[in-house]
Design an enzyme around this catalytic site. Sequence first.
Site, short mmCIF file in Angstrom:
data_model
loop_
_atom_site.label_atom_id
_atom_site.label_comp_id
_atom_site.label_asym_id
_atom_site.label_seq_id
_atom_site.Cartn_x
_atom_site.Cartn_y
_atom_site.Cartn_z
N GLY A 26 0.83 -1.21 0.00
CA GLY A 26 0.00 0.00 0.00
C GLY A 26 0.86 1.24 0.00
O GLY A 26 1.86 1.31 -0.71
N SER A 51 -5.95 -10.12 -2.31
CA SER A 51 -5.54 -8.73 -2.09
C SER A 51 -5.79 -7.86 -3.32
O SER A 51 -5.45 -8.24 -4.45
CB SER A 51 -4.06 -8.68 -1.73
OG SER A 51 -3.60 -7.35 -1.82
N SER A 53 -4.17 -5.28 -3.86
CA SER A 53 -2.86 -4.71 -4.26
C SER A 53 -2.04 -5.67 -5.11
O SER A 53 -1.02 -5.29 -5.67
CB SER A 53 -2.05 -4.37 -3.00
OG SER A 53 -2.83 -3.70 -2.05
N HIS A 108 6.37 1.17 11.92
CA HIS A 108 5.74 1.85 13.06
C HIS A 108 5.80 0.87 14.23
O HIS A 108 5.63 -0.33 14.05
CB HIS A 108 4.29 2.23 12.72
CG HIS A 108 3.53 2.90 13.84
ND1 HIS A 108 4.09 3.88 14.64
CD2 HIS A 108 2.26 2.72 14.28
CE1 HIS A 108 3.18 4.29 15.52
NE2 HIS A 108 2.07 3.61 15.33
N GLY A 134 3.77 7.33 2.44
CA GLY A 134 4.49 6.41 1.56
C GLY A 134 4.69 6.97 0.16
O GLY A 134 5.76 6.80 -0.45
N ASP A 191 4.62 9.36 17.18
CA ASP A 191 3.92 9.26 15.90
C ASP A 191 2.41 9.30 16.12
O ASP A 191 1.68 10.00 15.42
CB ASP A 191 4.32 7.96 15.20
CG ASP A 191 3.79 7.89 13.78
OD1 ASP A 191 3.00 6.97 13.49
OD2 ASP A 191 4.12 8.77 12.96
N GLU A 195 0.10 12.40 14.65
CA GLU A 195 -0.98 12.21 13.66
C GLU A 195 -2.34 12.53 14.26
O GLU A 195 -3.27 12.89 13.54
CB GLU A 195 -0.95 10.80 13.10
CG GLU A 195 -1.13 9.70 14.09
CD GLU A 195 -0.66 8.33 13.56
OE1 GLU A 195 0.15 8.27 12.60
OE2 GLU A 195 -1.11 7.32 14.10
N GLU A 227 -9.41 30.55 1.87
CA GLU A 227 -8.78 31.11 3.08
C GLU A 227 -8.27 30.03 4.02
O GLU A 227 -7.16 30.10 4.53
CB GLU A 227 -9.78 32.01 3.82
CG GLU A 227 -9.16 32.80 4.96
CD GLU A 227 -8.00 33.68 4.51
OE1 GLU A 227 -8.08 34.25 3.40
OE2 GLU A 227 -6.99 33.76 5.23
N GLU A 231 -4.92 28.23 1.02
CA GLU A 231 -3.76 29.08 1.39
C GLU A 231 -2.93 28.46 2.50
O GLU A 231 -1.75 28.76 2.66
CB GLU A 231 -4.25 30.47 1.82
CG GLU A 231 -3.09 31.47 1.89
CD GLU A 231 -3.55 32.91 2.10
OE1 GLU A 231 -4.78 33.15 2.08
OE2 GLU A 231 -2.67 33.78 2.28
N1 LIG Z 1 0.83 5.47 5.44
C1 LIG Z 1 1.98 6.00 5.77
O1 LIG Z 1 2.47 6.92 5.13
C2 LIG Z 1 2.78 5.47 6.91
C3 LIG Z 1 2.52 4.20 7.41
N2 LIG Z 1 3.35 3.68 8.34
C4 LIG Z 1 3.17 2.29 8.79
O2 LIG Z 1 3.33 1.43 7.66
C5 LIG Z 1 2.52 0.27 7.82
C6 LIG Z 1 1.62 0.12 6.60
O3 LIG Z 1 0.76 1.20 6.56
P1 LIG Z 1 0.18 1.72 5.14
O4 LIG Z 1 1.23 1.64 4.10
O5 LIG Z 1 -0.44 3.04 5.41
O6 LIG Z 1 -0.93 0.63 4.82
P2 LIG Z 1 -1.98 0.65 3.62
O7 LIG Z 1 -3.34 0.53 4.22
O8 LIG Z 1 -1.69 1.77 2.68
O9 LIG Z 1 -1.63 -0.72 2.83
C7 LIG Z 1 -1.87 -1.94 3.45
C8 LIG Z 1 -1.38 -3.04 2.54
O10 LIG Z 1 -1.45 -4.25 3.26
C9 LIG Z 1 -2.28 -5.18 2.56
N3 LIG Z 1 -2.96 -6.01 3.53
C10 LIG Z 1 -4.06 -5.72 4.25
N4 LIG Z 1 -4.33 -6.75 5.07
C11 LIG Z 1 -3.38 -7.70 4.83
C12 LIG Z 1 -3.10 -8.99 5.35
N5 LIG Z 1 -3.89 -9.51 6.31
N6 LIG Z 1 -2.04 -9.67 4.89
C13 LIG Z 1 -1.23 -9.14 3.92
N7 LIG Z 1 -1.43 -7.91 3.38
C14 LIG Z 1 -2.50 -7.22 3.85
C15 LIG Z 1 -3.22 -4.32 1.74
O11 LIG Z 1 -3.70 -5.09 0.68
P3 LIG Z 1 -5.17 -4.71 0.13
O12 LIG Z 1 -5.00 -3.43 -0.60
O13 LIG Z 1 -5.57 -5.83 -0.75
O14 LIG Z 1 -6.07 -4.56 1.34
C16 LIG Z 1 -2.26 -3.21 1.31
O15 LIG Z 1 -1.48 -3.67 0.24
C17 LIG Z 1 1.76 0.47 9.12
O16 LIG Z 1 2.47 -0.16 10.16
C18 LIG Z 1 1.80 1.99 9.31
O17 LIG Z 1 1.67 2.37 10.66
C19 LIG Z 1 4.45 4.35 8.82
C20 LIG Z 1 4.72 5.62 8.36
C21 LIG Z 1 3.87 6.29 7.45
C1 LIG Z 2 2.55 9.62 7.28
C2 LIG Z 2 2.70 9.23 8.67
O1 LIG Z 2 3.79 9.08 9.19
C3 LIG Z 2 1.51 9.01 9.50
C4 LIG Z 2 0.56 10.17 9.32
O2 LIG Z 2 1.92 8.87 10.84
C5 LIG Z 2 0.81 7.72 9.08
O3 LIG Z 2 0.23 7.70 7.99
O4 LIG Z 2 0.92 6.73 9.84
#
Ligand SMILES: NC(=O)C1=CN([C@@H]2O[C@H](COP(=O)(O)OP(=O)(O)OC[C@H]3O[C@@H](n4cnc5c(N)ncnc54)[C@H](OP(=O)(O)O)[C@@H]3O)[C@@H](O)[C@H]2O)C=CC1
Ligand SMILES: CC(=O)[C@](C)(O)C(=O)O
Length: 333
Positions: A26, A51, A53, A108, A134, A191, A195, A227, A231
């Site tokens: 993701g 999935s 993805s 995380h 990401g 974190d 957030e 506003e 901005e």
């Molecule tokens: N989002 C961010 O910018 C940030 C996230 N994090 C951390 O990164 C980690 C991932 O977060 P994030 O990238 O936002 O997640 P997303 O929700 O964007 O993506 C989740 C991914 O995991 C897949 N998935 C869901 N359930 C399962 C499962 N049971 N087994 C295998 N794959 C699965 C999803 O597939 P499908 O699409 O098919 O559901 C998708 O590909 C977390 O720990 C988060 O705290 C840390 C910093 C920033």
């Molecule tokens: C992007 C980031 O680091 C966040 C907001 O903490 C999250 O998406 O988990």
Amino acid sequence: MAKIYYDGDASLEALKGKRVAILGYGSQGHAHALNLRDSGIDVIIGLHPTSKSREKAQRDGFEVYEPSEAVKRADIIMFLTPDPVQPELYKQCVEPHLNPGKTLAFAHGFNIHFKQIVPPKDVDVFMVAPKGPGHLVRWMYEEGKGVPALVAIYQDASGNCKEKALAYAKALGCTRAGVIETTFKEETETDLFGEQMVLCGGVTALIKAGFETLVEAGYQPEVAYFECLHELKLIVDLIYQYGIAGMRYSISDTAKYGDLTRGERIYKVVKPLMKEALEEIQKGEFAREWVLENQAGRPVFHALLERDRHHLIEKVGEELRKMMPWITGKELK
Ligand SMILES: NC(=O)C1=CN([C@@H]2O[C@H](COP(=O)(O)OP(=O)(O)OC[C@H]3O[C@@H](n4cnc5c(N)ncnc54)[C@H](OP(=O)(O)O)[C@@H]3O)[C@@H](O)[C@H]2O)C=CC1
Ligand SMILES: CC(=O)[C@](C)(O)C(=O)O
């Protein structure tokens, strides 16, 4: 001052000959996989057969396996699925295939810090937590830049866990910007706080409250949007580039006086609320609420998300952004 690691402080050698399984594809997952592969690291993806993805990961040229198979084939397992599904994924697909020499990695610290996942003592456990979404982790890497990150070592069974973590951060592009060593506790608590109270929860609260106040007072919603939302980016960009003082240098004296005096009223109200939220995080109350919310099928999460999806500011913003096509750049996919 914190010790900050840059490109010269890390070597990809620590990942040489190692295969990384990214569980999830993701926001973070796609960025980690693409950046590590572009940095020469052997990457496979772990996703369930159903999935959404999966197709995207395969289109991006990755070998995609069921999570258990990916774990068997990899040396380092990076958890990039949503935090609430990680404990079950660990129990079902990771723990049965863990042996000494494998490494668990996280972006995380939630599940390790709140003991939702308790790894065996004979594996390495590290975290590389980018301090940014990401998609920005990928886009900045492609531009030769990087998103800063935090790195933490929870278990060092091998004796070179930190070298692997820093190599991972370098392959992700984060040592281009700087990587600070922390702990799972500090990353998790800061974190969650950020957030909730500043980045996402704090900013959206200010935007919604400001927009609604103007619209309810009879001003045009489009004026309120420009506003209170449009901005805001311009002001935050100045703070991002030049600090608060730099932003204040650029705005008018009238705005400065309003900022310094009326902003103080918001500050006085929100700071106690921030302390309350931090205490809930530190005492595990937020973690318990989030774990139970997921066990109940996310009723509050879905209801509030849907409510805000229909907020007037979303409708107004969608129309106004159509007139400025340069705003919506790369597709968030
Ligand atoms: N989002 C961010 O910018 C940030 C996230 N994090 C951390 O990164 C980690 C991932 O977060 P994030 O990238 O936002 O997640 P997303 O929700 O964007 O993506 C989740 C991914 O995991 C897949 N998935 C869901 N359930 C399962 C499962 N049971 N087994 C295998 N794959 C699965 C999803 O597939 P499908 O699409 O098919 O559901 C998708 O590909 C977390 O720990 C988060 O705290 C840390 C910093 C920033
Ligand atoms: C992007 C980031 O680091 C966040 C907001 O903490 C999250 O998406 O988990």
